[in-house]
Design an enzyme around this catalytic site. Structure first.
Site, PDB file in Angstrom:
ATOM      1  N   SER A  43       0.848  -1.193   0.000  1.00 31.67           N
ATOM      2  CA  SER A  43       0.000   0.000   0.000  1.00 31.67           C
ATOM      3  C   SER A  43       0.878   1.233   0.000  1.00 31.67           C
ATOM      4  CB  SER A  43      -0.896   0.022   1.248  1.00 31.67           C
ATOM      5  OG  SER A  43      -1.602   1.253   1.334  1.00 31.67           O
ATOM      6  N   TYR A  46      -1.856  -0.149  10.201  1.00 33.88           N
ATOM      7  CA  TYR A  46      -1.952  -0.565   8.796  1.00 33.88           C
ATOM      8  C   TYR A  46      -0.700  -0.142   8.036  1.00 33.88           C
ATOM      9  CZ  TYR A  46      -3.779  -1.166   4.074  1.00 33.88           C
ATOM     10  OH  TYR A  46      -3.946  -1.555   2.758  1.00 33.88           O
TER      11      TYR A  46
END
Length: 267
Positions: free
Chosen positions: A129, A142
């Protein structure tokens, strides 16, 4: 003989888009799901696999090799989201996100490497990501889990070089998927000192996902990367500003970049 692809988390979102796209390009695609509802759909042959369960991983890889005799590509896509103030997220949830987003892909890599070494070829693509390049407010765990996978890929590439096994990262920005529905949300508690700013940031995050790009863009980019004989270490896929943010982080002083993030998240 068609090339064989294994994709984790292929029942929805980015994984589903990649699987269906590659099937149209004449790859034989095996997709995994924790609870597959059917054996085959839209060109994806489903296998039961939970990245947190080593036995299901080994079973799925064994079935694939028994059927096909080889595995050419692994696309590590399965992952989960998590949001909340770092101080307020339970430790159990912190461990869960790392177990799925970091240790999960490593377990699948470990399961396919013996076969890839045996056949003297393999290509592993880890879906990370753009959030993994920077610590984002209320998405810290995250960011950390995806950033850890980015760095581990760098090390793995060098260790695997002599076996003719390639590995790369593909970092997506915001895409219109169901990740927001499945991620862990620390509740925005009225009595929390973070309540006003966390709720504002949470609304902004959900808006970004809802207005994200079509996941087919990721599928097209992954397909192009699969054609590379000498892939780069890192690829980014998303809006210009999302990709440019990674460059800005490298060239700007830390506190200047932090100020940009604070302004972006209205903190």
């Amino acid at each position: 003989m068609p090339k064989i692809v294994l994709i984790t988390g292929a029942s929805s979102g980015i994984g589903k888009s990649i699987g269906e796209y590659l099937a149209q390009k004449q790859y034989k695609v095996y997709g995994t799901s924790r609870n597959p509802k059917q054996n085959e759909k839209n060109g994806i042959h489903f296998l039961k696999l939970d990245v947190n369960d080593v036995q299901t991983i080994q079973n799925a890889v064994n079935i694939l090799i028994e059927r096909e005799g080889h595995i050419d590509f692994l696309i590590n896509n399965a992952g989960v989201g998590i949001t909340g103030p770092l101080e307020e997220i339970p430790e159990e949830e912190q461990k869960k996100v790392f177990n799925t987003n970091y240790f999960g892909p490593l377990r699948v890599i470990k399961a396919v490497l013996p076969q890839m070494r045996k056949q003297k070829f393999g290509f592993i693509i880890n879906v990370t990501s753009i959030a993994g390049y920077m610590g984002l407010p209320f998405r810290g765990f995250y960011s950390a889990s995806k950033g850890a996978l980015e760095l581990t890929t760098e090390a793995y590439r060098m260790e695997l070089k002599s076996f003719n096994i390639k590995m790369t990262n593909v970092a997506p920005g915001d895409f219109a998927t169901n990740i927001a529905a499945g991620r862990y949300h620390a509740p925005a508690l009225d009595n929390s000192p973070y309540h006003p700013i966390y709720q504002k940031s949470l609304d902004l995050m959900n808006e970004h996902v809802d207005n994200g790009r079509n996941p087919n863009l990721m599928a097209e980019n992954v397909y192009k990367i699969m054609q590379k004989s000498n892939p780069k270490i890192h690829y980014k896929v998303g809006d210009f500003m999302q990709k440019f943010s990674v460059i800005l982080k490298c060239i700007l002083p830390d506190k200047v970049f932090e100020k940009l993030l604070l302004n972006h998240y209205k903190l």
